[in-house]
Design a protein around this motif. Structure first.
Motif: not given
Ligand code: FE
Ligand code: MD3
Length: 218
Positions: A136, A138, A192, A215
């Motif tokens: 996927h 992010d 990843h 994040r």
């Molecule tokens: Fe991720």
């Protein structure tokens, strides 16, 4: 006598950042010496915001169990992926990010050459044997110019490191207890994932792997 063999925290070689590619850098053992403090703070966070299996927009429960700390937390449900200021389970704010978490993330980013990392979200993933994360990207964070810092604790995992396209060939990068990875620059949007966790028992974390990802979401 053999303790140093298992202690990357005192291994001079562990200090040299390994560049995966521009923007992505592995700091082997960077969190090793801080794991006991992280573990205590983690228990307090999990008591306030328990791990849960989020449901994908398609309706499938994830094999990984998730929670958050910090001003914002990542959630998934039938309505999609997003960051929220409160835990949908309790209706209360996510637990604050413990100072030891924040310090580690900022120190790791600095070690990787990023001076101004200010994470407002820490996503916590727990893997038990068999749990995995399919490839996927992010892309729910507002700040794509800021890196993501990930911290691996407990059982080892094989991280899948792909490219900008989902079909790009993925490399396999083993990650062990104490490893920290800083993902920024062109690497920030690469696909990843994590292969199914193997059975095992970690002396410090038990039969699981915990991954913290820091994040800048808001
Ligand atoms: Fe991720
Ligand atoms: C590279 N977690 O929570 S951490 C995730 O081990 C996630 O739990 C994995 O992927 C885990 O979204 C991998 C490493 C990681 C995290 C985010 C990235 C690598 C990344 C974002 C962009 C590029």
């Amino acid at each position: 006598m053999t303790a140093e063999l298992f202690d990357p925290g005192t291994d001079a070689l562990a200090a040299a950042p390994l560049a995966l590619e521009p923007g992505a850098c592995v700091l082997r053992g960077f969190a090793f010496d801080r794991a006991a403090a992280l573990r205590r703070e983690l228990d307090a966070v999990l008591a306030a915001a328990p791990l849960r299996h989020l449901v994908t927009p398609g309706g499938k429960p994830m094999s990984v169990a998730t929670t958050n700390c910090g001003a914002l937390g990542w959630v998934s449900d039938r309505a999609g992926y997003r960051y929220t200021a409160s835990d949908p389970l309790s209706g209360r704010a996510w637990p604050p990010m413990p100072p030891s978490f924040y310090r580690l993330a900022v120190d790791a980013a600095a070690r990787a050459g990023i001076a101004a990392f200010a994470p407002d979200a820490c996503l916590i993933n727990r893997y038990v044997p068999g749990a995995r994360l399919t490839l996927h990207q992010d892309r729910d964070e507002r700040r794509m110019d800021q890196p993501i810092v990930s911290v691996s604790l407990g059982l080892p995992a094989v991280f899948l490191w792909g490219g900008p396209k989902r079909s790009d060939r993925a490399r396999r990068v083993p990650l062990v207890h104490g490893d920290v990875v800083v993902w920024g620059g062109p690497a920030r949007l690469h696909h990843h994932g994590v292969l199914p966790l193997a059975e095992g028992e970690h002396p410090f974390m038990g039969a699981c792997r915990i991954n913290l990802t820091f994040r800048c979401a808001g």
